[in-house]
Design a protein around this motif. Structure first.
Motif, PDB file in Angstrom:
ATOM      1  N   SER A 209      -1.195   3.417  17.334  1.00  0.00           N
ATOM      2  CA  SER A 209      -2.099   3.903  16.359  1.00  0.00           C
ATOM      3  C   SER A 209      -1.317   3.884  14.886  1.00  0.00           C
ATOM      4  CB  SER A 209      -2.802   4.958  16.581  1.00  0.00           C
ATOM      5  OG  SER A 209      -1.869   5.963  16.976  1.00  0.00           O
ATOM      6  N   GLY A 210      -0.094   4.105  14.938  1.00  0.00           N
ATOM      7  CA  GLY A 210       0.548   4.219  13.622  1.00  0.00           C
ATOM      8  C   GLY A 210       0.419   2.767  13.079  1.00  0.00           C
ATOM      9  N   ILE A 211       0.710   1.701  13.741  1.00  0.00           N
ATOM     10  CA  ILE A 211       0.800   0.241  13.180  1.00  0.00           C
ATOM     11  C   ILE A 211      -0.725  -0.037  12.799  1.00  0.00           C
ATOM     12  CG2 ILE A 211       1.195  -2.125  13.851  1.00  0.00           C
ATOM     13  CD1 ILE A 211       3.572  -1.223  15.625  1.00  0.00           C
ATOM     14  N   ILE A 212      -1.699   0.377  13.499  1.00  0.00           N
ATOM     15  CA  ILE A 212      -3.103   0.042  13.122  1.00  0.00           C
ATOM     16  C   ILE A 212      -3.251   0.862  11.582  1.00  0.00           C
ATOM     17  CG2 ILE A 212      -5.679   0.440  13.475  1.00  0.00           C
ATOM     18  CD1 ILE A 212      -4.875   0.099  16.476  1.00  0.00           C
ATOM     19  N   GLN A 213      -2.932   1.994  11.545  1.00  0.00           N
ATOM     20  CA  GLN A 213      -3.068   2.719  10.144  1.00  0.00           C
ATOM     21  C   GLN A 213      -2.368   1.959   9.150  1.00  0.00           C
ATOM     22  OE1 GLN A 213      -2.203   6.863  10.626  1.00  0.00           O
ATOM     23  NE2 GLN A 213      -4.194   7.355  10.947  1.00  0.00           N
ATOM     24  N   LEU A 214      -1.031   1.500   9.335  1.00  0.00           N
ATOM     25  CA  LEU A 214      -0.266   0.835   8.401  1.00  0.00           C
ATOM     26  C   LEU A 214      -0.815  -0.710   8.101  1.00  0.00           C
ATOM     27  CD1 LEU A 214       2.345   0.856   6.734  1.00  0.00           C
ATOM     28  CD2 LEU A 214       3.481  -0.252   8.470  1.00  0.00           C
ATOM     29  N   ALA A 215      -1.560  -1.476   9.066  1.00  0.00           N
ATOM     30  CA  ALA A 215      -2.140  -2.502   8.725  1.00  0.00           C
ATOM     31  C   ALA A 215      -3.354  -2.161   7.930  1.00  0.00           C
ATOM     32  CB  ALA A 215      -2.456  -3.199  10.231  1.00  0.00           C
ATOM     33  N   LEU A 216      -4.174  -1.145   8.343  1.00  0.00           N
ATOM     34  CA  LEU A 216      -5.387  -1.046   7.611  1.00  0.00           C
ATOM     35  C   LEU A 216      -5.053  -0.707   5.895  1.00  0.00           C
ATOM     36  CD1 LEU A 216      -7.653   0.930   9.909  1.00  0.00           C
ATOM     37  CD2 LEU A 216      -8.422  -1.268   8.807  1.00  0.00           C
ATOM     38  N   PHE A 217      -3.909  -0.063   6.053  1.00  0.00           N
ATOM     39  CA  PHE A 217      -3.520   0.116   4.478  1.00  0.00           C
ATOM     40  C   PHE A 217      -2.957  -1.005   3.870  1.00  0.00           C
ATOM     41  CE2 PHE A 217      -0.157   0.877   1.352  1.00  0.00           C
ATOM     42  CZ  PHE A 217      -0.663   2.030   0.766  1.00  0.00           C
ATOM     43  N   LEU A 218      -2.482  -1.645   4.607  1.00  0.00           N
ATOM     44  CA  LEU A 218      -2.109  -2.912   3.827  1.00  0.00           C
ATOM     45  C   LEU A 218      -3.264  -4.072   3.446  1.00  0.00           C
ATOM     46  CD1 LEU A 218       1.045  -3.943   5.664  1.00  0.00           C
ATOM     47  CD2 LEU A 218       0.981  -3.125   3.448  1.00  0.00           C
ATOM     48  N   VAL A 219      -4.141  -3.829   4.258  1.00  0.00           N
ATOM     49  CA  VAL A 219      -5.513  -4.586   3.901  1.00  0.00           C
ATOM     50  C   VAL A 219      -6.108  -4.239   2.779  1.00  0.00           C
ATOM     51  CG1 VAL A 219      -7.598  -5.066   4.782  1.00  0.00           C
ATOM     52  CG2 VAL A 219      -5.946  -5.645   6.503  1.00  0.00           C
ATOM     53  N   MET A 220      -6.128  -2.686   2.771  1.00  0.00           N
ATOM     54  CA  MET A 220      -6.732  -1.919   1.722  1.00  0.00           C
ATOM     55  C   MET A 220      -6.174  -2.360   0.500  1.00  0.00           C
ATOM     56  SD  MET A 220      -7.230   2.068   0.999  1.00  0.00           S
ATOM     57  CE  MET A 220      -5.262   2.215   1.022  1.00  0.00           C
ATOM     58  N   PHE A 221      -4.724  -2.302   0.461  1.00  0.00           N
ATOM     59  CA  PHE A 221      -3.917  -2.504  -0.814  1.00  0.00           C
ATOM     60  C   PHE A 221      -4.056  -3.836  -1.197  1.00  0.00           C
ATOM     61  CE2 PHE A 221       0.335  -3.310  -2.890  1.00  0.00           C
ATOM     62  CZ  PHE A 221       0.136  -2.531  -3.730  1.00  0.00           C
ATOM     63  N   ILE A 222      -4.011  -4.864  -0.352  1.00  0.00           N
ATOM     64  CA  ILE A 222      -4.074  -6.142  -0.820  1.00  0.00           C
ATOM     65  C   ILE A 222      -5.431  -6.441  -1.251  1.00  0.00           C
ATOM     66  CG2 ILE A 222      -4.065  -8.452   0.171  1.00  0.00           C
ATOM     67  CD1 ILE A 222      -1.698  -7.508   2.022  1.00  0.00           C
ATOM     68  N   SER A 223      -6.558  -5.970  -0.656  1.00  0.00           N
ATOM     69  CA  SER A 223      -7.920  -6.291  -1.231  1.00  0.00           C
ATOM     70  C   SER A 223      -7.985  -5.774  -2.452  1.00  0.00           C
ATOM     71  CB  SER A 223      -8.732  -5.651  -0.117  1.00  0.00           C
ATOM     72  OG  SER A 223      -8.901  -6.269   0.910  1.00  0.00           O
ATOM     73  N   TYR A 224      -7.550  -4.628  -2.641  1.00  0.00           N
ATOM     74  CA  TYR A 224      -7.454  -3.682  -4.114  1.00  0.00           C
ATOM     75  C   TYR A 224      -6.734  -4.671  -5.075  1.00  0.00           C
ATOM     76  CZ  TYR A 224      -7.494  -0.487  -7.639  1.00  0.00           C
ATOM     77  OH  TYR A 224      -7.771   0.144  -9.030  1.00  0.00           O
ATOM     78  N   ILE A 225      -5.555  -5.242  -4.641  1.00  0.00           N
ATOM     79  CA  ILE A 225      -4.997  -6.104  -5.819  1.00  0.00           C
ATOM     80  C   ILE A 225      -5.703  -7.158  -5.958  1.00  0.00           C
ATOM     81  CG2 ILE A 225      -2.811  -7.276  -6.072  1.00  0.00           C
ATOM     82  CD1 ILE A 225      -2.659  -4.126  -6.463  1.00  0.00           C
ATOM     83  N   LEU A 226      -6.261  -7.697  -5.018  1.00  0.00           N
ATOM     84  CA  LEU A 226      -6.997  -9.182  -5.202  1.00  0.00           C
ATOM     85  C   LEU A 226      -8.247  -8.758  -5.961  1.00  0.00           C
ATOM     86  CD1 LEU A 226      -7.225 -12.001  -4.099  1.00  0.00           C
ATOM     87  CD2 LEU A 226      -8.395 -11.216  -2.142  1.00  0.00           C
ATOM     88  N   PHE A 227      -8.971  -7.701  -5.810  1.00  0.00           N
ATOM     89  CA  PHE A 227     -10.001  -7.483  -6.740  1.00  0.00           C
ATOM     90  C   PHE A 227      -9.449  -7.276  -8.265  1.00  0.00           C
ATOM     91  CE2 PHE A 227     -12.038  -3.923  -9.041  1.00  0.00           C
ATOM     92  CZ  PHE A 227     -13.175  -4.504  -9.260  1.00  0.00           C
ATOM     93  N   ILE A 228      -8.376  -6.699  -8.443  1.00  0.00           N
ATOM     94  CA  ILE A 228      -7.980  -6.539  -9.749  1.00  0.00           C
ATOM     95  C   ILE A 228      -7.550  -7.912 -10.399  1.00  0.00           C
ATOM     96  CG2 ILE A 228      -6.183  -5.580 -11.263  1.00  0.00           C
ATOM     97  CD1 ILE A 228      -5.968  -3.153  -9.516  1.00  0.00           C
ATOM     98  N   VAL A 229      -6.752  -8.779  -9.531  1.00  0.00           N
ATOM     99  CA  VAL A 229      -6.526 -10.171 -10.100  1.00  0.00           C
ATOM    100  C   VAL A 229      -7.837 -10.895 -10.360  1.00  0.00           C
ATOM    101  CG1 VAL A 229      -5.307 -12.326  -9.571  1.00  0.00           C
ATOM    102  CG2 VAL A 229      -4.118 -10.066  -9.088  1.00  0.00           C
ATOM    103  N   LEU A 230      -8.736 -10.823  -9.347  1.00  0.00           N
ATOM    104  CA  LEU A 230     -10.043 -11.627  -9.579  1.00  0.00           C
ATOM    105  C   LEU A 230     -10.825 -11.281 -10.643  1.00  0.00           C
ATOM    106  CD1 LEU A 230     -11.037 -12.265  -5.863  1.00  0.00           C
ATOM    107  CD2 LEU A 230     -10.026 -14.077  -7.344  1.00  0.00           C
ATOM    108  N   ILE A 231     -10.964 -10.026 -10.945  1.00  0.00           N
ATOM    109  CA  ILE A 231     -11.870  -9.745 -12.135  1.00  0.00           C
ATOM    110  C   ILE A 231     -11.070  -9.708 -13.348  1.00  0.00           C
ATOM    111  CG2 ILE A 231     -12.785  -7.746 -13.132  1.00  0.00           C
ATOM    112  CD1 ILE A 231     -14.323  -8.806 -10.584  1.00  0.00           C
ATOM    113  N   GLY A 232      -9.595  -9.605 -13.420  1.00  0.00           N
ATOM    114  CA  GLY A 232      -8.995 -10.131 -14.724  1.00  0.00           C
ATOM    115  C   GLY A 232      -8.791 -11.524 -14.899  1.00  0.00           C
ATOM    116  N   ILE A 233      -8.703 -12.242 -13.845  1.00  0.00           N
ATOM    117  CA  ILE A 233      -8.852 -13.689 -14.114  1.00  0.00           C
ATOM    118  C   ILE A 233     -10.474 -14.163 -14.722  1.00  0.00           C
ATOM    119  CG2 ILE A 233      -9.130 -15.982 -13.192  1.00  0.00           C
ATOM    120  CD1 ILE A 233      -7.068 -15.047 -11.075  1.00  0.00           C
ATOM    121  N   ASP A 234     -11.297 -13.499 -14.140  1.00  0.00           N
ATOM    122  CA  ASP A 234     -12.678 -13.645 -14.545  1.00  0.00           C
ATOM    123  C   ASP A 234     -13.089 -13.356 -16.054  1.00  0.00           C
ATOM    124  OD1 ASP A 234     -15.183 -14.814 -13.906  1.00  0.00           O
ATOM    125  OD2 ASP A 234     -16.180 -12.541 -13.524  1.00  0.00           O
TER     126      ASP A 234
END
Length: 151
Positions: A51-76
């Motif tokens: 469950s610790g690794i699952i929480q860490l993986a969810l955090f990484l998915v959240m963080f990467i998705s947020y960074i991707l959002f910032i990059v995509l909107i910034g590029i747009d």
């Protein structure tokens, strides 16, 4: 056969106490790790690795998705077309869902943490008592007189 502290000698109680201090989990430390929240460090500390690794993986998915959002909107913003809005909003949606799931999980963990730590420490104590009892020297019945026998 299950033994309790009352079945231990004074020296065995000292050994038990010493080993418990070395190995027991601290509720205060677990709560401090919980303040790091979404990383799952508190679960790794309590040996709940999956469950610790699952929480860490969810955090990484959240963080990467947020960074991707910032990059995509910034590029747009620099481009004339809005073709990156949809992938950007999908990325922020994934980040938001991950954030909400992790936040609920951390709130539930905050309520469950005392019981988890108590259970861990109780199991550790029972394991240590069993090990201490198993290490007791075996008395040889031939050295002790039986009923009605005198030395």
């Amino acid at each position: 056969m299950q033994f309790g502290k009352q079945n231990l000698t004074t020296n065995e109680l000292i050994v038990l106490s010493s080993e418990m201090r070395k190995r027991e989990k601290s509720l205060v430390l677990a709560y401090l790790m919980l303040l790091m929240g979404h990383l799952g460090i508190h679960r790794l500390y309590l040996k709940r690795t999956v469950s610790g690794i699952i929480q860490l993986a969810l955090f990484l998915v959240m963080f990467i998705s947020y960074i991707l959002f910032i990059v995509l909107i910034g590029i747009d913003d620099t481009l004339a077309d809005s073709s990156l809005y949809i992938p950007g909003f999908i990325a922020v949606g994934i980040a938001l869902v991950s954030f909400i799931a992790l936040t609920i999980w951390v709130i539930v963990d905050a309520c469950l943490l005392p019981g988890i730590v108590r259970s861990w420490n109780n199991n550790l104590e029972q394991t240590l008592i069993a090990q201490i009892v198993a290490l007791r020297p075996v008395e040889n019945p031939a050295n002790h007189p039986g009923p009605g026998q005198f030395n």
